[in-house]
Design an enzyme around this catalytic site. Sequence first.
Site, short mmCIF file in Angstrom:
data_model
loop_
_atom_site.label_atom_id
_atom_site.label_comp_id
_atom_site.label_asym_id
_atom_site.label_seq_id
_atom_site.Cartn_x
_atom_site.Cartn_y
_atom_site.Cartn_z
N GLU A 1 0.82 -1.20 0.00
CA GLU A 1 0.00 0.00 0.00
C GLU A 1 0.86 1.26 0.00
O GLU A 1 0.51 2.27 -0.62
CB GLU A 1 -0.93 0.00 1.21
CG GLU A 1 -1.98 -1.08 1.21
CD GLU A 1 -1.46 -2.42 1.74
OE1 GLU A 1 -2.23 -3.37 1.80
OE2 GLU A 1 -0.25 -2.50 2.11
N ASN B 1 1.07 -8.15 -5.94
CA ASN B 1 0.91 -7.26 -7.09
C ASN B 1 1.87 -7.62 -8.22
O ASN B 1 3.08 -7.68 -8.04
CB ASN B 1 1.16 -5.82 -6.60
CG ASN B 1 1.27 -4.83 -7.71
OD1 ASN B 1 0.65 -4.99 -8.75
ND2 ASN B 1 2.05 -3.80 -7.49
N ILE C 1 1.95 -5.81 -11.12
CA ILE C 1 2.05 -4.64 -12.00
C ILE C 1 3.48 -4.16 -12.15
O ILE C 1 3.91 -3.78 -13.25
CB ILE C 1 1.13 -3.51 -11.49
CG1 ILE C 1 -0.33 -3.95 -11.59
CG2 ILE C 1 1.36 -2.23 -12.27
CD1 ILE C 1 -1.31 -3.03 -10.89
#
Length: 427
Positions: free
Chosen positions: A60, A341, A343
């Site tokens: 985050e 993640n 990405i």
Amino acid sequence: MNRTLYSGLWWLALPAVLGRLWWRGRKEPGYREHWGERLALGGPAEGQATIVLHAVSVGETRAAEPVVDALLKAYPDCRILLTHMTPTGRATGRQLFAHHGERVVQAYLPYDTGSMTRRFLRRHRPRAVILMETEVWPNLLHACARMDVPVVLANARLSERSLRRGQKAGAVMQEAARAFTLVAAQTELDAARIRSLGASNVEVTGSVKFDVTPPASALEKGDWLRSHIRAGGPERPVFLCASTREGEEVLILDAWQRLADKPAGSLLLLVPRHPQRFDEVADLVTARGMRLARRSQLDLDHAIDGADVLLGDSMGEMFAYYAACDCAYIGGSLLPLGGQNLIEACALGKPVLVGEHTFNFLDATIEAVGDGAALRVKDADALANEAARLLRDHAARMEMGARALAFARRHRGATLRTVELLQRVIR
């Protein structure tokens, strides 16, 4: 459950929660620091106009980077109070935002007991509170509503599993969802799930993680790392297993050892998600008779060419590890842990492999697989085989990497859309 019961349970659990912090501090000393902040005692000095942005842990915090930069530019009279729940998240924030000086300060978010939350808000009087991704704190939301502080859930995501848990929580979660001033959701599916909990002002902005760009220093460090990997010999193909979780390293190491047709000289680059497990994973490697090198020792020991496994025992260097590899497995997905993640790997044009358990990032993973940017494998043996195939097949690796880069680039722009929405509610 209503909010009164929820608050009572927090107070009952607090001794055990603090005891667990002390216990975890045996391996990760950061858990034994800044306890006063967790109880809303002390923390950064008050006074300057403040926007609170809560990023619970590492993922985050890294996702928040473009949002923090955009907010500092949009509100030059404000500072950002960046709050966390884990010491690794705090360390990541310190590294990412050190160049902003006193415009970004850090603290732990107090436990959601009601009185602690109110004390925290009275101390800092924020112009807005922004919660990243999945953070829903009922007492914090209630106190913000009472004090007329807008609360935004940014880069919001909600899996089916989390939705079911939220529905089981009953009134307390529904009240919290209704208290959000604004929700900026990653996808239409996330938005629909969040609305079903009771949130009303929900917009779809996309994921700000697509806007995180690798700093030049990280790419330079990746080149430096690659130069050490190939020192003293020809180019070595590198298979990165990133953000691995407990139980996965055993599966990966055993499958990689069983594989008879690995490309000559191939190196397994293993990066555990949690730093307190670095030594444990090192022991797993050496117990199998595999030759180990450690990233933390590379400045002193350049003899990496003889190693079978390089352990990425450092913090804040994931972009460098992606830059140094030829293909990457994204951890937490071989076991039912929800995955991590993908990405960042795609943004560097790396072919991505994932397991079957990606419910934490399901929509992005499904789309990446559909675009040919990622490949899903059923188990560790399939993972090892697909990684070896990609390491051998330069053309297939380049094509998949190009698809990964195109996938990442197509989804950029969420930060701009998110900040435009934030400017509607931040006074």
